[in-house]
Design an enzyme around this catalytic site. Sequence first.
Site, PDB file in Angstrom:
ATOM      1  N   SER A   1       9.490  44.442  15.013  1.00  0.00           N
ATOM      2  CA  SER A   1       8.344  45.348  15.055  1.00  0.00           C
ATOM      3  C   SER A   1       7.053  44.576  14.892  1.00  0.00           C
ATOM      4  O   SER A   1       7.039  43.442  14.429  1.00  0.00           O
ATOM      5  CB  SER A   1       8.459  46.392  13.951  1.00  0.00           C
ATOM      6  OG  SER A   1       8.258  45.740  12.714  1.00  0.00           O
ATOM      7  N   LYS A   2       5.987  45.249  15.270  1.00  0.00           N
ATOM      8  CA  LYS A   2       4.665  44.643  15.244  1.00  0.00           C
ATOM      9  C   LYS A   2       4.276  44.200  13.836  1.00  0.00           C
ATOM     10  O   LYS A   2       3.577  43.208  13.670  1.00  0.00           O
ATOM     11  CB  LYS A   2       3.669  45.681  15.770  1.00  0.00           C
ATOM     12  CG  LYS A   2       2.424  45.064  16.323  1.00  0.00           C
ATOM     13  CD  LYS A   2       1.609  46.092  17.075  1.00  0.00           C
ATOM     14  CE  LYS A   2       0.230  45.541  17.372  1.00  0.00           C
ATOM     15  NZ  LYS A   2       0.243  44.236  18.032  1.00  0.00           N
ATOM     16  N   ARG A   3       4.765  44.941  12.864  1.00  0.00           N
ATOM     17  CA  ARG A   3       4.413  44.617  11.483  1.00  0.00           C
ATOM     18  C   ARG A   3       4.846  43.209  11.079  1.00  0.00           C
ATOM     19  O   ARG A   3       4.249  42.577  10.248  1.00  0.00           O
ATOM     20  CB  ARG A   3       5.041  45.632  10.523  1.00  0.00           C
ATOM     21  CG  ARG A   3       4.035  46.653  10.018  1.00  0.00           C
ATOM     22  CD  ARG A   3       4.714  47.706   9.205  1.00  0.00           C
ATOM     23  NE  ARG A   3       5.756  48.363   9.981  1.00  0.00           N
ATOM     24  CZ  ARG A   3       6.979  48.633   9.540  1.00  0.00           C
ATOM     25  NH1 ARG A   3       7.322  48.307   8.331  1.00  0.00           N
ATOM     26  NH2 ARG A   3       7.845  49.234  10.308  1.00  0.00           N
TER      27      ARG A   3
ATOM     28  N   GLY B   1       4.986  40.535  12.998  1.00  0.00           N
ATOM     29  CA  GLY B   1       4.361  39.420  13.709  1.00  0.00           C
ATOM     30  C   GLY B   1       3.962  39.849  15.100  1.00  0.00           C
ATOM     31  O   GLY B   1       3.908  41.039  15.392  1.00  0.00           O
TER      32      GLY B   1
END
Length: 483
Positions: free
Chosen positions: A254-256, A258
Site C-alpha cells: 500500500s501507499k502508506r 512507500g
Amino acid sequence: MENIRVRFAPSPTGYLHVGGLRTALYNYLFARKNNGKFILRIEDTDRSRYVEGAVENLIASLKWCGLDYDEGPDIGGDYGPYMQSQRLDIYKQHAEELIKKGHAYYCFCSPERLAALREEQSRLKVPQIKYDKHCLKLSPQEVQNKIENGEPYVIRLNVPANQTVRFYDIIRGDVEFDTNIIDDQILIKSDGYPTYHLANVVDDHLMKISHVIRGEEWLSSTPKHVLLYDYFGWEKPQFAHLPLLLNPDRSKLSKRQGDVAVEEYRAKGYLKEALINFVALLGWNAGDDREFYYLNELIEKFSLEGVNKSGAVFDLNKLIWLNGEHIRKKTVDELLPLLKDELKKSKYASNNFSDEYLKLVISAMQERIDFVHEIITKSYYFFERPTSYEEKAIQKNWKPETTEHLKLLIETFEKLNNPTKEDYENALNSVAEKLQINKGKLIHPLRLALSGTSAGPGIFDLLYILGKEEVIIRIKNAIQSLA
Ligand code: GLU
C-alpha cells in the site's frame, strides 16, 4: 498458440501503480512471446473516481517503461474505441439483450430502501448481504410505467440460487464459486454508465481477448463474468490471476508503506530496465534463481506456468541492487545522457562540463553507485572544489609533516607535461622514495585535499580526471585550510 490477444485495462484513477505495471508487463510479455497482440483499454466508467490527466499519465508511464501496445486509445485499432466511456451504447444494448433473455432486470429501489435492507440483513447476521430481488417481481407493465415516469433505475444481473460456477485459472487451476454468495450485480448504473463487470466482459468479447491476465483481487469477480459469458452465449477467454503484491511484513502493498507509482520510481532515479526486471520477478521465475534480465530476455523466458500462486513480497533493497546492476552493465555512452539529465536537475545545472570530462567521471564511479544521481551526491568533488574536509580523515591522515610532503608533490606535478595516470603514479612514487615514506602517507592526505573525503575512485583516476592545474589548486587550498 493462435490469435493471442491480451489487454491491460486500467482505470484512470491517477497514476500507474507498480502492481498495474506488473499486470501490464505480464500481458506484454505473454503477447510478445506468443506473437500476439497487446491492447490498452481504459476502463473509465466510474465517473466518481475519474482523475483529470490520469490517462495521459498512464500512457506516459507505459511508454517510459517501453511497453508498447498494438491497439489503444491514442493509436486506435480494429476493435475501438478503447475508452469505455466512448462505448456506452454498446453496453446498453447488451444489458437490454440480457433483460430480454431473463438474465437481467430493472431495479428501481431507492438508496434508502437498499440501506435499510443492508441494515436488516446485518442485524439478522445473514451469511451474505445481498439484494433481495425485490424488483424482479415487477410486471413488464409496471416496469414500463416507472421508466416512462422518469424513475431512476439500475439494471441488475439475475444471479440464480444454488448453483456452482466453475472455471479454470491457468495459475490457480480449477476454481468454484457458489452462486448463493453472489449478489445481483448492478450492470448499468443510474447514471447510464455500465459497471466494471458488464463493460469488462462485453469488451473482452468484442475485442476478441483470448487471455485475461489480471491481479488476484479480481478473482472473486470472475464468477459474475463467467455467468455473463454464459448468458450471452459467448466463449470464455482463459483466465490467469496474478498473486498479490505484499509488503515485507506480508501486508498488502500500500501507499502508506512507500512509493507505489511508477512515476515516483522514475523521479527517484530508478532505470526503467531495473524497474521492469524487478517487477517481472514479483511472482514469476524461469524455474531457476536467475535475477538479472533485460526485457527481450524476459520475453523469451516468460510463461504463465512460471507464475506463482502465493503473494510476492516487494523488496525495495532488491530493486536498489538491480538498479546498480543495470547501471554497471551499461556503457559509458549510455550513461552520459542520464548523468546530464541529473546534472540539469542539480545545483550544477548552469555549469558546463564537457562530454569527455563527464565520461571519465562516469567510468570512475560506475562501479560505486546504485543510482546515476549518486555520481553527483557521492562525488560532488568532480563538479566543484571541496567545500569542507572530512573531520575524521583530517585527524587520521593530516600530520604536521603533511604540508611539506604535499608541497614537494606540487613541485613534482608541476614539471609534468600532459600527465597520464602512469605519470602521476611515477611522480608520486618518486616523491615517496625521496622522502623515504610509505606511499600511503602521501595518498591519504592527497585524496583528502582533492576530494574532501576519504573514499572514492582510485587516486590516480582522480588526479587524471581533475587534471594537473585543478589538482595543484586543490592541494594549495587544502594546505591553506588545514595547515
Ligand atoms: N479496470 C480494472 C482495473 O483497474 C481491470 C481489471 C481487469 O483486468 O479485468 O484493474
